[in-house]
Design an enzyme around this catalytic site. Sequence first.
Site, PDB file in Angstrom:
ATOM      1  N   SER A 102       1.083  -1.182   0.284  1.00 51.95           N
ATOM      2  CA  SER A 102       0.402  -0.171  -0.332  1.00 51.95           C
ATOM      3  C   SER A 102       0.636   1.171  -0.249  1.00 51.95           C
ATOM      4  O   SER A 102       0.540   2.484  -0.193  1.00 51.95           O
ATOM      5  CB  SER A 102      -1.009   0.139   1.177  1.00 51.95           C
ATOM      6  OG  SER A 102      -1.616  -1.104   1.068  1.00 51.95           O
ATOM      7  N   HIS A 150      11.980  45.874  21.764  1.00 57.25           N
ATOM      8  CA  HIS A 150      10.926  46.328  22.980  1.00 57.25           C
ATOM      9  C   HIS A 150       9.342  46.661  22.905  1.00 57.25           C
ATOM     10  O   HIS A 150       9.350  47.329  24.556  1.00 57.25           O
ATOM     11  CB  HIS A 150      11.403  46.080  24.606  1.00 57.25           C
ATOM     12  CG  HIS A 150      12.140  45.328  23.980  1.00 57.25           C
ATOM     13  ND1 HIS A 150      12.737  43.710  24.521  1.00 57.25           N
ATOM     14  CD2 HIS A 150      14.060  45.724  24.092  1.00 57.25           C
ATOM     15  CE1 HIS A 150      13.647  43.663  24.517  1.00 57.25           C
ATOM     16  NE2 HIS A 150      15.288  44.482  24.177  1.00 57.25           N
ATOM     17  N   SER A 276     -17.265  47.111  12.915  1.00 55.42           N
ATOM     18  CA  SER A 276     -18.101  46.847  14.391  1.00 55.42           C
ATOM     19  C   SER A 276     -19.407  46.563  14.087  1.00 55.42           C
ATOM     20  O   SER A 276     -19.791  47.810  13.652  1.00 55.42           O
ATOM     21  CB  SER A 276     -17.564  48.062  15.821  1.00 55.42           C
ATOM     22  OG  SER A 276     -17.940  47.338  16.669  1.00 55.42           O
TER      23      SER A 276
END
Length: 452
Positions: A102, A150, A276
């Site tokens: 297979s 950062h 929204s």
Amino acid sequence: MIHPTDYRYLVKDLEQYLSDEAFLQYKLEIEAAYIETLAEIGVCPKDVAEEIVKKANIKIVTPELVRKKEAKLKHDIRAMVSVLADNVSDKAKPFVHLGLTSYDVVNTAQALMLKDVTKKIILPSMIELEKKLIELAENHKDTIQIGRTHGQHAEPITFGFYLSGYVDRLGEAIEKIRKSSEELRGKVSGAVGTKAALKIIYESPEKIEKIMMDKLGLKPARISTQIVPPEYLADYLSQIIIAFSIIADLANDMRQLQRTEIAEVSEMFSQEQVGSSTMPQKRNPVSWENIVSQWKAVMPHIVSVYMDILSEHQRDLTNSASSRYYIPEIINAFVYSIKRTKKNMDNLVVNKERMLMNLKMTGMIAAEPLYIILAMSGHPNAHKYVKGLVSKSIEKNVSLLEMAKKDEKIQKLMENMPEEKIKKIRNIETYIGTAIKTTEKITKLWRTKLGL
């Protein structure tokens, strides 16, 4: 429909590669290539091979017939082989799937399918996106922007320099995906990899495997069990996930730059689009957010990919269900996100004025060049001294440059400093180092490598 891919995120072009019907056709193609090989070496009559090849397609061996047969046999490949055998003459029946196991069929079909979808869909889509990123980087090579580390303002860069980072990362990803797709392997080695069944059929089973793989344009695994060593697939999907992570990183950056308080870029927002259900003013970065969400949905699949490297002895079936999920889901989400990113970049609005305004927002960005110039002028502890000036500037709410102009020690030390270097402090937007030169170098490199 249960899966959101089916009705919301499907890339239609992928159906001819990733659907069950497509994979059945690939498996039948393997059966056809194998029987052609047996005919070529004289094991199978040519008319028999021609008959089997003619019937080895999904118009005859239909998905519906295979599913009905599998419901009885509980084995997908044996079901396919049985349907194929049902449609050929008695003379041809003995040669259908003769000597194969297979996963000679499944692994080889999978490698061929992934190689095809990579060459015809994935790489062209990535290259189109890369081309757009290169164009944007070149157009904005001198568009001044504040660099951020950062989440804080750091030093000036250019928007083109920023994008050229993604040009280089995506370019590398394109090359690695191409290479890993070319390394995907097929096999014709039987139930445990020894080629014992093929040895009964023909004296040189290695020749059968080589001829067949050459027909398919695949490399054979140097050694296999019932399955191809799983590292080839794991490496390929790893490269896809890495490339997807680069795109998700870009999307996340674009989303952040679209924040109200930053507003340096914006994405297309159609006249009828709603941000929204309650706040009419909202114009959300939904396209970028969707790309990150696509990545989050499929990136964890890589854990399953790595877990599937484990297969007991010559093979177990613990990867059967998992690979049916992660291969199409990873590739569809990846291609969908590439195309959506390209569309977003085609319609990207860059606000140069806002970038310049953000650059000058804090008035403290001159700290690094000031410290470097003072140190070069002989100041014994320039970093500490400038840090003190920054604190005073913040306390008095004046720019660092204003504080420096009033500082006698600084003015004395800078008397003999060349005007070209002093300019880096007075006109902070000129403090971009090699940003423009690097952008030009990177964009030229990938235009050349990719023939753009």
